[in-house]
Design an enzyme around this catalytic site. Structure first.
Site, PDB file in Angstrom:
ATOM      1  N   GLU A  46       0.818  -1.201   0.000  1.00  0.00           N
ATOM      2  CA  GLU A  46       0.000   0.000   0.000  1.00  0.00           C
ATOM      3  C   GLU A  46       0.862   1.265   0.000  1.00  0.00           C
ATOM      4  O   GLU A  46       0.531   2.258  -0.649  1.00  0.00           O
ATOM      5  CB  GLU A  46      -0.956  -0.004   1.194  1.00  0.00           C
ATOM      6  CG  GLU A  46      -2.091  -1.002   1.064  1.00  0.00           C
ATOM      7  CD  GLU A  46      -2.958  -0.762  -0.165  1.00  0.00           C
ATOM      8  OE1 GLU A  46      -3.053   0.394  -0.618  1.00  0.00           O
ATOM      9  OE2 GLU A  46      -3.522  -1.738  -0.682  1.00  0.00           O
ATOM     10  N   TYR A 129      -6.613   6.487   4.158  1.00  0.00           N
ATOM     11  CA  TYR A 129      -6.695   5.469   3.127  1.00  0.00           C
ATOM     12  C   TYR A 129      -5.897   4.219   3.527  1.00  0.00           C
ATOM     13  O   TYR A 129      -6.413   3.100   3.447  1.00  0.00           O
ATOM     14  CB  TYR A 129      -6.191   5.979   1.774  1.00  0.00           C
ATOM     15  CG  TYR A 129      -5.917   4.832   0.835  1.00  0.00           C
ATOM     16  CD1 TYR A 129      -6.965   4.197   0.195  1.00  0.00           C
ATOM     17  CD2 TYR A 129      -4.623   4.312   0.678  1.00  0.00           C
ATOM     18  CE1 TYR A 129      -6.750   3.093  -0.608  1.00  0.00           C
ATOM     19  CE2 TYR A 129      -4.395   3.210  -0.116  1.00  0.00           C
ATOM     20  CZ  TYR A 129      -5.461   2.604  -0.763  1.00  0.00           C
ATOM     21  OH  TYR A 129      -5.238   1.498  -1.531  1.00  0.00           O
ATOM     22  N   ASP A 147      -9.336   4.851  -2.926  1.00  0.00           N
ATOM     23  CA  ASP A 147      -8.188   5.334  -3.682  1.00  0.00           C
ATOM     24  C   ASP A 147      -8.693   5.992  -4.962  1.00  0.00           C
ATOM     25  O   ASP A 147      -9.903   6.097  -5.192  1.00  0.00           O
ATOM     26  CB  ASP A 147      -7.191   4.204  -3.963  1.00  0.00           C
ATOM     27  CG  ASP A 147      -7.595   3.339  -5.147  1.00  0.00           C
ATOM     28  OD1 ASP A 147      -8.809   3.254  -5.465  1.00  0.00           O
ATOM     29  OD2 ASP A 147      -6.697   2.730  -5.762  1.00  0.00           O
ATOM     30  N   CYS A 212     -17.085  -3.727 -19.229  1.00  0.00           N
ATOM     31  CA  CYS A 212     -17.424  -3.369 -17.843  1.00  0.00           C
ATOM     32  C   CYS A 212     -18.654  -4.129 -17.376  1.00  0.00           C
ATOM     33  O   CYS A 212     -19.680  -4.139 -18.053  1.00  0.00           O
ATOM     34  CB  CYS A 212     -17.663  -1.868 -17.732  1.00  0.00           C
ATOM     35  SG  CYS A 212     -18.096  -1.344 -16.058  1.00  0.00           S
TER      36      CYS A 212
END
Length: 301
Positions: A46, A129, A147, A212
């Site tokens: 991260e 975050y 994010d 998608c």
């Protein structure tokens, strides 16, 4: 010309199933997603993935975990070694922050990355975050993980705009909480799945709507993909900036086995005012330590 279809608001339930199914079929096999990565591997990833693409992170991540498989291993080293190992990932202050977090984990939590979100947030260098991401991805907890990729997916699919605001807003946080599945395991999978959708399909440019899983209910697509009307999006200019100069100065220091004299640093950039400003910034950020006699090195403490 056919008028755009009127947007139909998405609901959490209509988004969860197709996105989670798509993720099961299409998720990348990344080392920090494997069980053996553990919470420390998740945390390292991260830090490294902030503003840096996966393909650049992968080799550094593997080297980092091989050298420092636990927080205590990193904490035993100097901050300068963390900066050296960071290589050319960019934004090297992240290396110092990760080193600081490792030291705090070792001191406060016996060397184990804490499971509690509040304790994660209390670690140095850990923001909203990263605490949510580690709690979610490492421990399967229920937290909104926002994010850039997730924010873009939510902006398009639910809000009907092309891009989210430059900075995360209270409205985005409220929406993310509203979209969270109630079940902890499903919520953690949803966090990863929505992030992967933004990284692979609903990208900033050249989005792949035909592939998608939620294109049929995407508010932005149904509205005819209206152009962005908000503030100009921040660019990623690098050439000629202080960031580039800082990177060149750090490269010299990373490759050196001892302190570096000023003339060796002067050779990396012709413009003296910008070079001095960049070096002063590195010193102020704790990335470079000045020594008597015009020498410089990566920090030892």
């Amino acid at each position: 010309m056919t008028a755009p279809t009127k947007p139909t608001p998405s609901t959490p339930e209509t988004l969860h199933t197709p996105v989670l199914h798509w993720f099961e079929e299409n998720a990348r096999d990344l080392p920090w997603r494997r069980p053996e990565a553990g919470p420390w591997g998740v945390m390292v990833s991260e830090f490294m993935l902030q503003q840096t693409p996966v393909k650049r992170v992968l080799p550094v991540y593997e080297q980092w975990l091989s050298r420092w498989p636990r927080p205590a291993d990193l904490a035993e080293e100097s901050p300068g070694e963390a900066v050296r190992a960071w290589g050319r990932l960019g934004y090297p202050r992240r290396a110092l922050r990760l080193h600081g977090a490792a030291a705090a984990i070792t001191e406060r939590h016996g060397g184990d990355v804490p499971t509690d979100h509040a304790k994660l947030l209390a670690l140095p260098g850990i923001g909203e975050y990263t605490a949510a991401a580690v709690a979610s991805f490492a421990y399967g907890q229920r937290h909104p993980v926002l994010d850039t990729n997730v924010r873009r997916v939510f902006a398009r699919a639910v809000t009907g705009v092309q891009y989210p605001p430059n900075a995360t807003t209270a409205a985005e946080r409220k929406l993310a909480r509203a979209l969270l599945p109630e079940d902890e395991h499903t919520a953690s999978r949803w966090a990863a799945a929505s992030m992967e959708l933004g990284a692979l399909i609903c990208t900033a440019k050249n989005e792949s709507c035909l592939r998608c899983p939620i294109a049929a209910q995407c508010a932005w697509r149904l509205a005819g993909k209206p152009a962005h009307e908000g503030p100009p999006r921040r660019g990623q200019t690098y050439a000629g900036t202080d960031r580039q100069v800082r990177g060149r100065l750090l490269a010299v220091l990373r490759e050196a086995v001892g302190p570096v004299p000023q003339p060796a640093l002067d050779r990396v950039w012709d413009e003296p005012v910008q070079r001095a400003r960049a070096l002063d910034g590195l010193v102020a950020d704790g990335l470079v330590e000045p020594l008597p006699g015009g020498l410089y090195r990566l920090p030892l403490t």
